[in-house]
Design a protein around this motif. Sequence first.
Motif, PDB file in Angstrom:
ATOM      1  N   UNK A 104      -7.784 141.525  68.211  1.00  0.00           N
ATOM      2  CA  UNK A 104      -8.717 140.984  68.637  1.00  0.00           C
ATOM      3  C   UNK A 104      -7.260 139.946  69.007  1.00  0.00           C
ATOM      4  N   UNK A 105      -7.428 140.011  70.508  1.00  0.00           N
ATOM      5  CA  UNK A 105      -6.303 139.426  71.145  1.00  0.00           C
ATOM      6  C   UNK A 105      -7.011 138.318  71.696  1.00  0.00           C
ATOM      7  N   UNK A 106      -6.333 137.060  71.951  1.00  0.00           N
ATOM      8  CA  UNK A 106      -7.347 136.344  72.778  1.00  0.00           C
ATOM      9  C   UNK A 106      -7.126 135.901  74.246  1.00  0.00           C
ATOM     10  N   UNK A 107      -8.053 135.443  74.949  1.00  0.00           N
ATOM     11  CA  UNK A 107      -7.740 135.430  76.173  1.00  0.00           C
ATOM     12  C   UNK A 107      -7.039 134.922  76.902  1.00  0.00           C
ATOM     13  N   UNK A 108      -6.032 135.013  78.096  1.00  0.00           N
ATOM     14  CA  UNK A 108      -5.041 134.292  78.904  1.00  0.00           C
ATOM     15  C   UNK A 108      -5.829 133.242  79.520  1.00  0.00           C
ATOM     16  N   UNK A 109      -5.127 132.936  80.212  1.00  0.00           N
ATOM     17  CA  UNK A 109      -5.132 131.887  80.684  1.00  0.00           C
ATOM     18  C   UNK A 109      -5.489 132.190  82.219  1.00  0.00           C
ATOM     19  N   UNK A 110      -4.943 133.276  82.174  1.00  0.00           N
ATOM     20  CA  UNK A 110      -5.928 133.339  84.145  1.00  0.00           C
ATOM     21  C   UNK A 110      -7.215 134.177  83.337  1.00  0.00           C
ATOM     22  N   UNK A 111      -7.320 135.125  82.423  1.00  0.00           N
ATOM     23  CA  UNK A 111      -8.581 135.368  82.594  1.00  0.00           C
ATOM     24  C   UNK A 111     -10.222 134.602  82.259  1.00  0.00           C
ATOM     25  N   UNK A 118     -12.544 137.830  82.925  1.00  0.00           N
ATOM     26  CA  UNK A 118     -13.180 137.535  81.561  1.00  0.00           C
ATOM     27  C   UNK A 118     -13.927 138.174  81.617  1.00  0.00           C
ATOM     28  N   UNK A 119     -14.815 138.750  82.398  1.00  0.00           N
ATOM     29  CA  UNK A 119     -15.673 139.391  81.912  1.00  0.00           C
ATOM     30  C   UNK A 119     -15.025 141.098  81.185  1.00  0.00           C
ATOM     31  N   UNK A 120     -14.348 141.315  81.951  1.00  0.00           N
ATOM     32  CA  UNK A 120     -13.083 142.255  81.675  1.00  0.00           C
ATOM     33  C   UNK A 120     -12.389 142.623  80.712  1.00  0.00           C
ATOM     34  N   UNK A 121     -12.111 141.495  80.411  1.00  0.00           N
ATOM     35  CA  UNK A 121     -11.511 140.713  78.807  1.00  0.00           C
ATOM     36  C   UNK A 121     -12.676 140.961  77.981  1.00  0.00           C
TER      37      UNK A 121
END
Length: 188
Positions: A104-111, A118-121
């Motif tokens: 599980x990768x955390x979302x980036x600041x851009x996401x 964020x939806x793509x994430x």
Amino acid sequence: MNARRWMVGALIAVAVVVVIAGRLLMGEGSPAEAAATSRPMTAAPQQLPVLPPSGTPVPTVPAGHDSPLPPVPVSTVDAADSMKEAYEHGDPSAPPVVRDTVGREPPTAAELADPKAYQRYEERQNQHLYNEYVKAADSEVPRLQADIERARAAGLPPEEIAKGEEKLRRIQAMKEQLQSTRAATAAP
């Protein structure tokens, strides 16, 4: 704030009216009569009913009985003690809860900043979860099939074997559903 007080007051008044109307309709008389005729309650030990295991045939109601329900067997288990035990130690038949943070990768600041990113994430995370489920099902299905065969050979009750078969059926159905969903989303 004033409107909120009026709303709370109105809700309390409605609740009181409903309680009083319920008592009158249930034949308890007025609240004053109920208070005048009430006796102090004494705690009497009670035997709690225990339901028969599922799959047990329900007996028919003999003529002259007013209840279509079968008699309920008496239990010596105290419900409060049972709930406390389950709360403190869990259900022994339930599988352990495992929090999987591997992969599980955390979302980036851009996401986090962009709703579409964020939806793509989230879609990537869901796809990863689905892939992991399919991989786990691939290894779990043969193990369950072997367990079911061992249970048959050991002479376990058919109800227990049916539970394992149902679990196997559901895992296979979910795997097939996820694979068809993945194929449908990957096709366009």
